[in-house]
Scaffold this motif. Structure first.
Motif, PDB file in Angstrom:
ATOM      1  N   SER A  62       0.805  -1.096  -0.015  1.00 21.03           N
ATOM      2  CA  SER A  62      -0.031  -0.097   0.123  1.00 21.03           C
ATOM      3  C   SER A  62       1.007   1.191  -0.076  1.00 21.03           C
ATOM      4  CB  SER A  62      -0.951  -0.004   1.222  1.00 21.03           C
ATOM      5  OG  SER A  62      -1.825  -1.068   1.306  1.00 21.03           O
ATOM      6  N   ASP A 106      -6.510   5.516   0.747  1.00 17.78           N
ATOM      7  CA  ASP A 106      -6.627   5.073  -0.525  1.00 17.78           C
ATOM      8  C   ASP A 106      -8.186   5.029  -0.903  1.00 17.78           C
ATOM      9  OD1 ASP A 106      -7.009   4.044  -3.077  1.00 17.78           O
ATOM     10  OD2 ASP A 106      -5.757   2.390  -2.898  1.00 17.78           O
ATOM     11  N   LEU A 118     -10.530   2.233  -1.264  1.00 18.41           N
ATOM     12  CA  LEU A 118     -10.846   1.348  -0.495  1.00 18.41           C
ATOM     13  C   LEU A 118     -12.263   1.797   0.629  1.00 18.41           C
ATOM     14  CD1 LEU A 118      -7.301   0.334   0.985  1.00 18.41           C
ATOM     15  CD2 LEU A 118      -8.851  -0.905  -0.761  1.00 18.41           C
ATOM     16  N   SER A 127     -15.364  -0.571   1.089  1.00 12.75           N
ATOM     17  CA  SER A 127     -15.033  -1.682   0.500  1.00 12.75           C
ATOM     18  C   SER A 127     -14.793  -2.924   1.477  1.00 12.75           C
ATOM     19  CB  SER A 127     -13.668  -1.570  -0.458  1.00 12.75           C
ATOM     20  OG  SER A 127     -12.675  -1.551   0.405  1.00 12.75           O
ATOM     21  N   SER A 148      -8.533  -4.077   3.561  1.00 13.25           N
ATOM     22  CA  SER A 148      -7.652  -3.198   4.358  1.00 13.25           C
ATOM     23  C   SER A 148      -6.625  -2.668   3.343  1.00 13.25           C
ATOM     24  CB  SER A 148      -7.278  -3.733   5.666  1.00 13.25           C
ATOM     25  OG  SER A 148      -6.708  -5.203   5.141  1.00 13.25           O
ATOM     26  N   THR A 149      -6.608  -3.517   2.250  1.00 13.78           N
ATOM     27  CA  THR A 149      -5.428  -3.024   1.088  1.00 13.78           C
ATOM     28  C   THR A 149      -5.828  -3.369  -0.185  1.00 13.78           C
ATOM     29  OG1 THR A 149      -3.219  -3.794   0.799  1.00 13.78           O
ATOM     30  CG2 THR A 149      -4.725  -5.458   1.251  1.00 13.78           C
ATOM     31  N   LYS A 150      -5.442  -2.615  -0.961  1.00 12.10           N
ATOM     32  CA  LYS A 150      -5.900  -2.516  -2.395  1.00 12.10           C
ATOM     33  C   LYS A 150      -5.728  -3.895  -3.025  1.00 12.10           C
ATOM     34  CE  LYS A 150      -4.826   0.052  -6.773  1.00 12.10           C
ATOM     35  NZ  LYS A 150      -3.971   1.178  -7.424  1.00 12.10           N
ATOM     36  N   LEU A 191      -8.727  -5.695  -2.952  1.00 11.23           N
ATOM     37  CA  LEU A 191      -9.958  -5.152  -3.358  1.00 11.23           C
ATOM     38  C   LEU A 191     -10.761  -6.016  -4.603  1.00 11.23           C
ATOM     39  CD1 LEU A 191     -11.661  -2.448  -2.985  1.00 11.23           C
ATOM     40  CD2 LEU A 191     -10.671  -1.657  -5.243  1.00 11.23           C
TER      41      LEU A 191
END
Length: 261
Positions: A10, A15, A18, A21, A24-26, A29
């Motif tokens: 990240s 971000d 997120l 969503s 916790s991290t792209k 996703l």
């Protein structure tokens, strides 16, 4: 076979992708029904040229427990360092063995793209995949990307990199000092010296010529690999990208494909 690194960490700061969503991290996703990282791993694992895959992230254990990744072979998880360049420097093979690098948001990656890139990169010390603007706009005129403008056209990065062993360490050290400006085309060009900036502004040379000259500063053969598929430069950076990617997946009919072992 060439080992591959997926950069799945990240960036500093929040971000917007997120928000709401639930992840916790792209890299986790969901796109087309699966975490974006799964799409990238699937493409790499389906490419006969690619060997072991290492996923670099600040919290790689969080990615390692994802059930969608459990069935992929030769997959490794390593915590990354403080920046992309230092993380890659630590991951480089010994000697002159090459390394393939891509990113977790390169969800439209395919084995065909990988084959095209690796064929073109084979004789290089450093190679970067890029898409010329006309190639993208012919298929997706609505897509908005960052462009590097040289004689012969504008170019957008395709998130595929070829690094030949530890000889590229000086380049990675240099990149570590400028990577925060990676989306600012002229700043990146200027960092390689005023001659390159002036040449780019006046369109005195092509991007291939400019990158070759920049590589010589580090004693490296540096190459741009023009990608023939427009999708190669469409990564998931903003909501409009994700909407476009979802439409492309629907057209491919690939949203529900399971793991390739």
């Amino acid at each position: 076979m060439i080992p591959a690194i997926i950069l799945a960490g990240s960036r500093p700061g929040p971000d917007p992708l997120l928000t709401g969503s639930g992840v916790s991290t792209k890299a986790l996703l969901p796109i087309a029904g699966q975490p974006m990282l799964v799409h990238v791993v699937r493409a790499l694992r389906a490419a006969p040229e690619v060997g072991p895959i290492t996923i670099l992230a600040q919290n790689s254990a969080e990615l390692a427990v994802q059930p969608e990744l459990a069935d992929f072979a030769d997959l490794h998880f390593v915590d990354s360092g403080q920046g992309i360049s230092s993380s890659l420097a630590a991951a480089l093979p010994t000697g002159d063995d090459p390394l393939l690098v891509t990113t977790a948001d390169h969800v439209l990656l395919t084995p065909t793209m990988l084959a095209e890139f690796l064929r073109g990169a084979a004789d290089s010390d450093v190679a970067v995949a890029m898409v010329e603007r006309a190639v993208l706009f012919e298929r997706y005129p609505e897509s908005r990307r960052t462009w590097l403008k040289f004689r012969g056209g504008g170019w957008s990065g395709a998130n595929l990199f070829y690094l030949r062993g530890r000889r590229v360490l000086p380049l990675l050290d240099f990149w570590g000092r400028i990577e925060r400006d990676r989306k600012k085309g002229l700043k990146i060009i200027a960092a390689f010296g005023p001659w390159l900036l002036i040449g780019a502004l006046l369109r005195l040379f092509t991007i291939q010529q400019g990158v070759a000259r920049a590589g010589l500063r580090f004693g490296l053969k540096a190459t741009i690999i023009p990608m023939s598929e427009a999708e190669a430069c469409i990564d998931a950076d903003k909501p409009s990208d994700i909407e476009l990617i979802e439409r492309i997946f629907a057209a491919r009919g690939q949203a529900a494909i399971g793991p390739i072992l």
